[in-house]
Every structure is written in C-alpha cells, then in structure tokens.
Design an enzyme around this catalytic site. Structure first.
Site, PDB file in Angstrom:
ATOM      1  N   HIS A 108       0.860  -1.187   0.000  1.00 32.09           N
ATOM      2  CA  HIS A 108       0.000   0.000   0.000  1.00 32.09           C
ATOM      3  C   HIS A 108       0.893   1.232   0.000  1.00 32.09           C
ATOM      4  O   HIS A 108       1.841   1.305   0.814  1.00 32.09           O
ATOM      5  CB  HIS A 108      -0.937   0.008   1.212  1.00 32.09           C
ATOM      6  CG  HIS A 108      -1.863   1.184   1.216  1.00 32.09           C
ATOM      7  ND1 HIS A 108      -2.931   1.293   0.343  1.00 32.09           N
ATOM      8  CD2 HIS A 108      -1.860   2.323   1.954  1.00 32.09           C
ATOM      9  CE1 HIS A 108      -3.537   2.454   0.555  1.00 32.09           C
ATOM     10  NE2 HIS A 108      -2.910   3.092   1.512  1.00 32.09           N
ATOM     11  N   GLU A 146      -9.829  -9.622   5.573  1.00 30.84           N
ATOM     12  CA  GLU A 146     -11.093  -9.200   4.943  1.00 30.84           C
ATOM     13  C   GLU A 146     -11.322  -7.692   5.071  1.00 30.84           C
ATOM     14  O   GLU A 146     -12.233  -7.136   4.464  1.00 30.84           O
ATOM     15  CB  GLU A 146     -12.292  -9.978   5.511  1.00 30.84           C
ATOM     16  CG  GLU A 146     -12.560  -9.805   6.978  1.00 30.84           C
ATOM     17  CD  GLU A 146     -11.569 -10.582   7.860  1.00 30.84           C
ATOM     18  OE1 GLU A 146     -11.612 -10.355   9.081  1.00 30.84           O
ATOM     19  OE2 GLU A 146     -10.727 -11.360   7.338  1.00 30.84           O
ATOM     20  N   ALA A 178      10.401   3.327  -1.850  1.00 31.31           N
ATOM     21  CA  ALA A 178       9.780   2.488  -0.816  1.00 31.31           C
ATOM     22  C   ALA A 178       9.152   1.204  -1.377  1.00 31.31           C
ATOM     23  O   ALA A 178       9.555   0.097  -1.026  1.00 31.31           O
ATOM     24  CB  ALA A 178       8.718   3.298  -0.065  1.00 31.31           C
ATOM     25  N   GLU A 179       8.204   1.348  -2.295  1.00 27.11           N
ATOM     26  CA  GLU A 179       7.470   0.150  -2.754  1.00 27.11           C
ATOM     27  C   GLU A 179       8.385  -0.896  -3.371  1.00 27.11           C
ATOM     28  O   GLU A 179       8.329  -2.089  -3.014  1.00 27.11           O
ATOM     29  CB  GLU A 179       6.395   0.550  -3.765  1.00 27.11           C
ATOM     30  CG  GLU A 179       5.309   1.415  -3.165  1.00 27.11           C
ATOM     31  CD  GLU A 179       4.259   1.783  -4.179  1.00 27.11           C
ATOM     32  OE1 GLU A 179       3.826   0.907  -4.941  1.00 27.11           O
ATOM     33  OE2 GLU A 179       3.874   2.954  -4.207  1.00 27.11           O
TER      34      GLU A 179
HETATM   35  C1  GRF Z   1       0.831   2.196  -7.487  1.00 30.16           C
HETATM   36  O1  GRF Z   1       0.157   3.361  -7.060  1.00 30.16           O
HETATM   37  C2  GRF Z   1       1.212   1.409  -6.289  1.00 30.16           C
HETATM   38  O2  GRF Z   1       1.505   2.271  -5.217  1.00 30.16           O
HETATM   39  C3  GRF Z   1      -0.007   0.641  -5.952  1.00 30.16           C
HETATM   40  O3  GRF Z   1      -0.586   0.325  -7.238  1.00 30.16           O
HETATM   41  C4  GRF Z   1      -0.170   1.313  -8.201  1.00 30.16           C
HETATM   42  C5  GRF Z   1       0.356   0.728  -9.466  1.00 30.16           C
HETATM   43  O4  GRF Z   1       1.371  -0.176  -9.154  1.00 30.16           O
HETATM   44  N1  GRF Z   1       0.325  -0.511  -5.164  1.00 30.16           N
HETATM   45  P1  GRF Z   1       2.067  -1.083 -10.316  1.00 30.16           P
HETATM   46  O5  GRF Z   1       2.947  -0.170 -11.137  1.00 30.16           O
HETATM   47  O6  GRF Z   1       0.946  -1.677 -11.161  1.00 30.16           O
HETATM   48  O7  GRF Z   1       2.848  -2.102  -9.570  1.00 30.16           O
END
Ligand code: GRF
Length: 202
Positions: A108, A146, A178-179
């Site tokens: 997230h 859930e 981060a992600e």
């Molecule tokens: C991004 O906003 C990411 O933060 C969220 O989904 C969106 C697209 O991610 N998790 P991706 O490029 O499809 O992985």
C-alpha cells in the site's frame, strides 16, 4: 532447494511486479519463485512484463462472472504457496481468503494506518497525503485480511514529502524509494517462513 511458489496479482503498470522479477534475477528472492502472474484485465503492461520474464500469466477479468473461482482454480493448478498483490485494485472476499490457505500480502502506498482503506488507491492516496499536509509518507507491506488494508503490518518505509510535490511526483518517489524496495524484501521474508515450515514437515 525448496522454494515457495509465488503468484503475483496485478491490475496495471506492473512496476511492483517488475521489482519482484528484478529481485529474483539478482538472487534476492532466494526462498521464492514467481510461478504465476494473474492479471485482472487484459491489455495492461504488467502482462508484457510477465511475458518478457517468461512467467506464466493468466488473464482473469475481474468484471466477469466467476472471477474468484477462476483465481482459486489457477492458484491450485499452479500449486501456489503464497500470493502477492502488486498494484491489484480489487478486494478479495473473505470466502476466497478462507479457501486459499496460504499467506497473501499487499503493498500500500502510504504508512498504514494513514491514508488507507476503502477508496484509497493509486494517486488518491498521495493526493490525500498532500491535502493533509503531512511531511512524511511512505509505503507499507501487510498481510491481507477481509478488511481493506487491515492486515498485520510486515514492513514499512518512510519517504519525505518535498516542496512542490504533486501527486504524480510523490507517487513516483514512493514507488522508487519504498514500494520497489519493500515488496521484494517482504516476499522473501514470507517465502522463507513457508520454506522453513516445508523443511520441518519433511
Ligand atoms: C501504485 O500506485 C502502487 O503504489 C499501488 O498500485 C499502483 C500501481 O502499481 N500498489 P504497479 O505499477 O501496477 O505495480
């Protein structure tokens, strides 16, 4: 060597999927193997990312009847041990979560419990952070239950908000800093737990 078979569920660009693929190539996802990509709609870039990496990709349109049954069937057919939601825009039902026995994790783009839950996805998350005026945001990887974005937190990473940030600029920084760092790390942590359980049951 025993590894956990991973399915990655995607809805769009697939940059988080790409981060997982690149981590696997670098040998950083040593306890898991991306064995299946499930795209919930056709024509998204994540599909071509899976193809380029030689990973089996199932397109299962979320809007069509029997979506969850088809997802469960694909997970069973490919003997999946764990699921990673990577930019997936749907919400799986409690029934699917009950029927799929393995762990499911999600990325997230905020520091849960901030800016999360129903309606907080994509650019909306970053717009909300900018509107509130927080100075720090980031990303969270958590177990899926859930409740939307409600499961136990696995990893988080903070990212500074800078003067002049737009939602698009901030989204890119959160993804890069981060992600794309956290998701492979979290996938390896969860996969390693699966492998140690498999090894102890031999
Ligand atoms: C991004 O906003 C990411 O933060 C969220 O989904 C969106 C697209 O991610 N998790 P991706 O490029 O499809 O992985």
């Amino acid at each position: 060597m025993l590894t956990a078979r991973i399915a990655v569920v995607v809805s769009g660009g697939g940059t988080n999927l790409q981060a997982l693929i690149d981590a696997q190539t670098r040998g950083e996802l040593k306890s898991g193997r991306i064995s299946l990509v499930i795209a919930d709609k056709d024509g998204v870039q994540a599909i071509s990312r899976a193809g380029a990496a030689g990973i089996v990709c199932a397109v299962i349109p979320r809007k069509e009847p029997g979506f969850e049954e088809k997802v469960l069937s694909a997970l069973e057919t490919h003997k999946i041990d764990m699921v990673v939601l990577a930019g997936f825009l749907g919400i799986f039902s409690a029934d699917l979560l009950r029927r799929f026995q393995g762990p499911m994790i999600n990325i997230h783009p905020a520091l849960i419990p901030s800016f999360c839950g129903k309606g907080f996805y994509g650019l909306r998350v970053h717009q909300a952070a900018l509107d509130y005026g927080v100075k720090v945001t980031g990303a969270t990887v958590h177990y899926v239950n859930e409740v939307a974005d409600g499961g136990e937190i696995i990893l988080q990473k903070a990212v500074d908000i800078l003067p002049g940030d737009t939602p698009e600029i901030l989204q890119r920084r959160v993804m890069e800093q981060a992600e794309w760092v956290l998701l492979p790390q979290a996938a390896e942590l969860v996969a390693a737990q699966i492998v140690s359980k498999k090894e102890s049951s031999i």
